[in-house]
Design a protein around this motif. Structure first.
Motif, mmCIF file in Angstrom:
data_model
loop_
_atom_site.group_PDB
_atom_site.id
_atom_site.type_symbol
_atom_site.label_atom_id
_atom_site.label_comp_id
_atom_site.label_asym_id
_atom_site.label_seq_id
_atom_site.Cartn_x
_atom_site.Cartn_y
_atom_site.Cartn_z
ATOM 1 N N CYS A 150 0.829 -1.207 0.000
ATOM 2 C CA CYS A 150 0.000 0.000 0.000
ATOM 3 C C CYS A 150 0.863 1.257 0.000
ATOM 4 O O CYS A 150 0.518 2.244 -0.656
ATOM 5 C CB CYS A 150 -0.953 0.001 1.196
ATOM 6 N N VAL A 151 1.975 1.224 0.706
ATOM 7 C CA VAL A 151 2.902 2.367 0.699
ATOM 8 C C VAL A 151 3.377 2.628 -0.733
ATOM 9 O O VAL A 151 3.343 3.772 -1.212
ATOM 10 C CB VAL A 151 4.106 2.127 1.644
ATOM 11 N N HIS A 152 3.786 1.594 -1.433
ATOM 12 C CA HIS A 152 4.260 1.757 -2.810
ATOM 13 C C HIS A 152 3.149 2.279 -3.720
ATOM 14 O O HIS A 152 3.396 3.150 -4.566
ATOM 15 C CB HIS A 152 4.837 0.446 -3.348
ATOM 16 N N ILE A 153 1.951 1.747 -3.545
ATOM 17 C CA ILE A 153 0.813 2.205 -4.350
ATOM 18 C C ILE A 153 0.560 3.692 -4.104
ATOM 19 O O ILE A 153 0.357 4.471 -5.048
ATOM 20 C CB ILE A 153 -0.451 1.367 -4.043
ATOM 21 N N LEU A 154 0.572 4.091 -2.848
ATOM 22 C CA LEU A 154 0.329 5.500 -2.510
ATOM 23 C C LEU A 154 1.446 6.404 -3.030
ATOM 24 O O LEU A 154 1.189 7.507 -3.527
ATOM 25 C CB LEU A 154 0.139 5.662 -1.002
ATOM 26 N N LEU A 155 2.681 5.953 -2.949
ATOM 27 C CA LEU A 155 3.791 6.741 -3.485
ATOM 28 C C LEU A 155 3.669 6.891 -5.005
ATOM 29 O O LEU A 155 3.899 7.975 -5.548
ATOM 30 C CB LEU A 155 5.130 6.122 -3.106
ATOM 31 N N ASP A 156 3.284 5.811 -5.671
ATOM 32 C CA ASP A 156 3.075 5.871 -7.122
ATOM 33 C C ASP A 156 1.943 6.838 -7.482
ATOM 34 O O ASP A 156 1.951 7.434 -8.559
ATOM 35 C CB ASP A 156 2.767 4.488 -7.700
ATOM 36 N N ALA A 157 0.983 6.985 -6.566
ATOM 37 C CA ALA A 157 -0.152 7.890 -6.778
ATOM 38 C C ALA A 157 0.167 9.319 -6.334
ATOM 39 O O ALA A 157 -0.710 10.164 -6.280
ATOM 40 C CB ALA A 157 -1.377 7.372 -6.042
ATOM 41 N N LYS A 158 1.418 9.552 -6.010
ATOM 42 C CA LYS A 158 1.907 10.888 -5.624
ATOM 43 C C LYS A 158 1.356 11.364 -4.276
ATOM 44 O O LYS A 158 1.102 12.557 -4.078
ATOM 45 C CB LYS A 158 1.597 11.934 -6.709
#
Length: 166
Positions: A150-158
């Motif tokens: 989820c951290v990676h997903i959120l980072l990818d979503a800026k």
């Protein structure tokens, strides 16, 4: 047992035949239980996506809040049922309703590690930068809870990385 009690059970258990029969007899699709939840809240919480779709097709109110100010979208994001999240988003559920702590469905999906639900909400353009009453963001909660995906997903979503909590 009244038809209102039965519609809650049919929705929560995903009993499509019973739900269909109850809707045909004009059972109250937006009936409220003692916690002010509707059959749609119950179906969403338990991940009964077919029941969610049937209720929505029969004009269930998509944005009603329960006694804790949670919408059906909050309920399904908390429990991580991405198919039900998708059905509610497609039915134009409000993407960023806030509970009394200012937590949104996306916030709950991140906090609970539900990456598939998180992706559906982000694809629908749910706000990634919301803060709760403690100034915590979905990224804070995902990181603190150890939900690396989820951290990676959120980072990818800026998701903003320079936000400080109180």
């Amino acid at each position: 047992m009244s038809s209102n009690e039965t519609i809650f059970q049919a929705a929560e258990n995903g009993n499509i035949k019973s739900l269909s029969a109850l809707l045909a007899t004009k059972a109250d699709i937006n009936a409220r239980d003692p916690n002010l939840q509707t059959p749609l809240h119950r179906a969403a919480r338990s991940g009964q996506s077919r029941a969610v779709l049937m209720l929505l097709e029969n004009n269930a109110a998509v944005n009603l809040e329960d006694a804790n100010y949670l919408t059906p979208l909050h309920m399904t994001a908390i429990s991580g049922h991405s198919d039900a999240v998708h059905a509610l988003v497609t039915a134009k559920a409000a993407l960023d309703p806030k509970d009394p702590s200012h937590q949104t469905p996306l916030y709950y999906a991140a906090w609970n590690g539900h990456s598939a639900a998180l992706l559906v909400l982000l694809a629908a353009k749910a706000a990634v930068d919301t803060k709760d009453n403690s100034s915590l963001t979905p990224l804070h909660r995902a990181a603190a809870s150890g939900h690396t995906e989820c951290v990676h997903i959120l980072l990818d979503a800026k998701a903003p990385v320079d936000v400080y909590d109180r």
